[in-house]
Motif scaffolding. Structure first.
Motif, PDB file in Angstrom:
ATOM      1  N   GLY A  34     -97.370  54.213 -13.894  1.00 16.18           N
ATOM      2  CA  GLY A  34     -98.236  53.587 -14.713  1.00 16.18           C
ATOM      3  C   GLY A  34     -99.529  53.324 -14.709  1.00 16.18           C
ATOM      4  N   GLN A  35    -100.181  54.430 -14.394  1.00 15.09           N
ATOM      5  CA  GLN A  35    -101.544  54.018 -13.556  1.00 15.09           C
ATOM      6  C   GLN A  35    -103.396  53.277 -14.380  1.00 15.09           C
ATOM      7  OE1 GLN A  35    -100.565  58.145 -10.736  1.00 15.09           O
ATOM      8  NE2 GLN A  35    -102.711  56.149  -9.598  1.00 15.09           N
ATOM      9  N   THR A  36    -102.411  53.881 -15.934  1.00 14.51           N
ATOM     10  CA  THR A  36    -103.908  52.690 -16.777  1.00 14.51           C
ATOM     11  C   THR A  36    -102.306  52.727 -17.556  1.00 14.51           C
ATOM     12  OG1 THR A  36    -102.856  55.599 -17.403  1.00 14.51           O
ATOM     13  CG2 THR A  36    -104.846  55.078 -16.087  1.00 14.51           C
ATOM     14  N   SER A  37    -103.962  51.917 -18.432  1.00 20.30           N
ATOM     15  CA  SER A  37    -103.129  51.271 -19.366  1.00 20.30           C
ATOM     16  C   SER A  37    -102.739  49.769 -19.002  1.00 20.30           C
ATOM     17  CB  SER A  37    -101.784  51.901 -20.366  1.00 20.30           C
ATOM     18  OG  SER A  37    -100.033  51.575 -20.245  1.00 20.30           O
ATOM     19  N   ALA A  76     -99.894  56.948 -17.746  1.00 22.98           N
ATOM     20  CA  ALA A  76     -99.905  55.792 -18.195  1.00 22.98           C
ATOM     21  C   ALA A  76     -98.588  54.690 -19.406  1.00 22.98           C
ATOM     22  CB  ALA A  76    -100.540  56.221 -19.835  1.00 22.98           C
ATOM     23  N   GLY A  77     -98.131  53.937 -20.115  1.00 23.58           N
ATOM     24  CA  GLY A  77     -97.613  53.123 -20.583  1.00 23.58           C
ATOM     25  C   GLY A  77     -96.820  53.739 -22.113  1.00 23.58           C
ATOM     26  N   ASP A  78     -96.535  54.400 -22.619  1.00 21.75           N
ATOM     27  CA  ASP A  78     -95.518  55.449 -22.968  1.00 21.75           C
ATOM     28  C   ASP A  78     -95.543  56.387 -22.676  1.00 21.75           C
ATOM     29  OD1 ASP A  78     -97.782  57.770 -23.127  1.00 21.75           O
ATOM     30  OD2 ASP A  78     -98.569  57.221 -24.754  1.00 21.75           O
ATOM     31  N   GLU A  79     -94.415  56.908 -23.899  1.00 22.55           N
ATOM     32  CA  GLU A  79     -93.043  57.962 -23.341  1.00 22.55           C
ATOM     33  C   GLU A  79     -94.059  59.279 -23.292  1.00 22.55           C
ATOM     34  OE1 GLU A  79     -93.786  55.512 -26.122  1.00 22.55           O
ATOM     35  OE2 GLU A  79     -90.829  55.109 -26.185  1.00 22.55           O
ATOM     36  N   ALA A  80     -94.816  59.276 -24.199  1.00 17.21           N
ATOM     37  CA  ALA A  80     -95.276  61.022 -23.881  1.00 17.21           C
ATOM     38  C   ALA A  80     -96.090  61.509 -22.676  1.00 17.21           C
ATOM     39  CB  ALA A  80     -96.719  61.391 -25.357  1.00 17.21           C
ATOM     40  N   ASN A  84     -95.743  63.471 -19.884  1.00 19.47           N
ATOM     41  CA  ASN A  84     -96.189  64.880 -19.828  1.00 19.47           C
ATOM     42  C   ASN A  84     -96.013  65.004 -17.949  1.00 19.47           C
ATOM     43  OD1 ASN A  84     -98.469  66.975 -20.187  1.00 19.47           O
ATOM     44  ND2 ASN A  84     -99.547  65.403 -19.860  1.00 19.47           N
ATOM     45  N   ALA A  85     -96.437  63.708 -17.144  1.00 19.82           N
ATOM     46  CA  ALA A  85     -96.282  63.629 -15.799  1.00 19.82           C
ATOM     47  C   ALA A  85     -94.628  64.379 -15.618  1.00 19.82           C
ATOM     48  CB  ALA A  85     -96.014  61.894 -15.362  1.00 19.82           C
ATOM     49  N   GLY A 100     -89.490  57.751 -10.163  1.00 13.52           N
ATOM     50  CA  GLY A 100     -90.769  56.458 -11.750  1.00 13.52           C
ATOM     51  C   GLY A 100     -89.501  57.158 -12.903  1.00 13.52           C
ATOM     52  N   PRO A 101     -89.858  56.328 -14.090  1.00 10.61           N
ATOM     53  CA  PRO A 101     -90.891  55.765 -14.678  1.00 10.61           C
ATOM     54  C   PRO A 101     -90.583  54.496 -14.368  1.00 10.61           C
ATOM     55  CG  PRO A 101     -90.008  56.667 -16.980  1.00 10.61           C
ATOM     56  CD  PRO A 101     -88.793  57.136 -15.006  1.00 10.61           C
ATOM     57  N   THR A 102     -92.219  53.690 -14.855  1.00  6.25           N
ATOM     58  CA  THR A 102     -92.569  52.793 -15.075  1.00  6.25           C
ATOM     59  C   THR A 102     -91.371  51.965 -15.331  1.00  6.25           C
ATOM     60  OG1 THR A 102     -94.412  53.047 -13.893  1.00  6.25           O
ATOM     61  CG2 THR A 102     -94.383  50.391 -14.406  1.00  6.25           C
ATOM     62  N   LEU A 103     -91.730  52.187 -16.513  1.00  2.47           N
ATOM     63  CA  LEU A 103     -90.379  51.513 -17.459  1.00  2.47           C
ATOM     64  C   LEU A 103     -89.190  52.385 -18.342  1.00  2.47           C
ATOM     65  CD1 LEU A 103     -93.319  50.316 -20.624  1.00  2.47           C
ATOM     66  CD2 LEU A 103     -92.771  49.067 -18.032  1.00  2.47           C
ATOM     67  N   SER A 104     -88.186  51.342 -19.014  1.00  2.00           N
ATOM     68  CA  SER A 104     -87.300  52.203 -19.044  1.00  2.00           C
ATOM     69  C   SER A 104     -86.906  52.359 -20.308  1.00  2.00           C
ATOM     70  CB  SER A 104     -86.392  50.772 -19.376  1.00  2.00           C
ATOM     71  OG  SER A 104     -85.470  50.287 -17.741  1.00  2.00           O
ATOM     72  N   GLN A 105     -88.459  52.328 -21.565  1.00  2.00           N
ATOM     73  CA  GLN A 105     -88.393  52.690 -22.902  1.00  2.00           C
ATOM     74  C   GLN A 105     -89.162  53.885 -22.123  1.00  2.00           C
ATOM     75  OE1 GLN A 105     -89.195  51.435 -25.356  1.00  2.00           O
ATOM     76  NE2 GLN A 105     -90.154  52.989 -26.666  1.00  2.00           N
ATOM     77  N   GLN A 106     -89.782  54.480 -21.075  1.00  2.00           N
ATOM     78  CA  GLN A 106     -90.729  55.862 -20.846  1.00  2.00           C
ATOM     79  C   GLN A 106     -89.425  56.735 -20.021  1.00  2.00           C
ATOM     80  OE1 GLN A 106     -93.525  54.054 -17.961  1.00  2.00           O
ATOM     81  NE2 GLN A 106     -94.957  55.019 -19.508  1.00  2.00           N
TER      82      GLN A 106
END
Ligand code: LEU
Length: 392
Positions: A34-37, A76-80, A84-85, A100-106
């Motif tokens: 997550g580079q933004t959000s 970014a900060g969400d699943e979508a 995409n990434a 990646g990703p940063t969050l487990s949620q993602q």
């Protein structure tokens, strides 16, 4: 024969791109964080750590003389954003693996895409239960909170043996926070303490009056928080402003200096369990090299998420080198699909000496790590900067 030609051409056309998919050089490794959000509070640290890894590992010869190159895709900060990434890295950038990703949620949303594409994923910061279980191609170098979290509660009891009443708060819209709180609540029970209130919030909240009022009303003498950086920072701030004086234990989301500007001077004294300590530089030369290069580049010491991102890049690079050693064939001579499968196996063999100590990745994809630490946040008089100071 004439009528067969178009069909044959079609088959050939379909086959050519697959054949052409050799591994590129320099060897592309995907970084999807997550580079933004709001998640950039962690993602920035991950980018910084990964860039040091790219520079140091290439300076040391890369993969037996072939350089690696990191391909960054902002989730970014969400699943979508993560989905995409991942798609871009797998199909367009043709990376050998994704960090990646940063969050487990993602991770729960994006990792199944890598699994289907048989592309190895190395989670640099996912700590929720169940992430490696997403699939065969999913691994991580971030120890699950089930292993790390109890240390900080034990440390709080050492600092204040009179603790009895615990308030537990967590972000209910975040997978890792809701997983971590279960671990904390179990630890509280196993240590003979009483959970006097459990309060929920959202990672997008910034007013925590309801939760703080409940904590104060329950006369808690220890508060345990599982959330992300901005929400948790504001929660700590409001707890202190409204008069909570007891100890605070923060989970993995509070393990970032990027939270300091959020709670400012009021961040002081939060206890956090960590999977990395800069204090090991004297006995760990890999950490020394990393920490020195990091400090030279960013004029500050590295924190856990940077060290873990470095570790993930290092592990992928070393696993690639192992493949060359075992097969006697250069990575660039492999077809991408075959290499991705071999890399997934290679990642899970042997051990790695990294800035976070000696680790290995089990066949399940779960990390095996030996050393954990508990630190306390100490804020500087400017009320904006501070550091994690080792307490055990
Ligand atoms: N450990 C968290 C998770 O698994 C991420 C971290 C960056 C706070 O979601």
């Amino acid at each position: 024969m004439k009528r067969l030609a178009p069909a044959l051409a079609l088959v050939l056309c379909a086959a050519i791109p697959a054949l052409a998919d050799k591994v590129a050089t320099p060897i592309p490794i995907g970084i999807a964080v997550g580079q933004t959000s709001n998640v950039a509070l962690f993602g920035q640290e991950q980018v910084n750590g990964a860039k040091i890894a790219e520079e140091r590992l290439n300076a040391a010869g890369g993969v037996n003389g072939t350089k690696i190159t990191l391909v960054f895709q902002d989730t970014a900060g969400d699943e979508a954003g993560a989905v995409n990434a991942f798609q871009n890295l797998i199909n367009r950038d043709k990376v050998v693996a994704i960090i990646g990703p940063t969050l487990s949620q993602q991770a729960f949303a994006a990792n199944p895409i890598a699994e289907r594409a048989k592309t190895p994923v190395v989670g640099p910061s996912n700590t929720a239960k169940g992430v490696p279980e997403i699939g065969e191609f999913i691994g991580r170098i971030s120890a699950p909170m089930t292993q790390v979290a109890p240390y900080s509660v034990k440390q709080a009891m050492k600092l204040n043996p009179d603790i009895k009443r615990v308030a537990v708060l967590y972000a209910q819209n975040d997978a890792f926070s809701s997983s971590e709180t279960v671990t904390f609540q179990d630890a509280v029970k196993n240590l003979g303490l009483e959970t006097v209130t459990v309060q929920k919030f959202q990672t997008t909240d910034n007013d925590f009056t309801t939760q703080v009022t409940a904590v104060l009303g329950a006369k808690a003498d220890l508060v345990i928080i599982s959330g992300l950086a901005a929400d948790s920072g504001n929660l700590v701030k409001q707890l202190r402003q409204l008069g909570y004086k007891g100890l605070i234990v923060g989970g993995n989301g509070l393990n970032s200096p990027n939270m300091f500007p959020v709670c400012g001077a009021l961040c002081s004294d939060i206890l956090v369990a960590q999977a990395y300590s800069p204090a090991t530089v004297d006995k760990n030369p890999v950490n020394k090299d990393f920490a020195t290069a990091f400090e030279a580049a960013y004029k500050k010491g590295p924190a856990q998420f940077s060290a873990q991102a470095y570790t993930a890049v290092q592990v992928v690079t070393e696993a690639l080198a192992k493949i060359e050693k075992e097969t006697g064939k250069k990575i660039a001579d492999f077809e991408l699909a075959e290499l991705r499968e071999m890399l997934n196996k290679s990642l899970r063999t042997g051990s790695y000496m990294t800035p976070i100590g000696e680790i290995s990745i089990q066949p399940s994809g779960e990390v095996e790590q030996k050393d954990f630490y508990v630190s306390k946040i100490v804020m500087n008089p400017d009320g904006k900067t501070g550091s994690f100071v080792l307490v055990s």
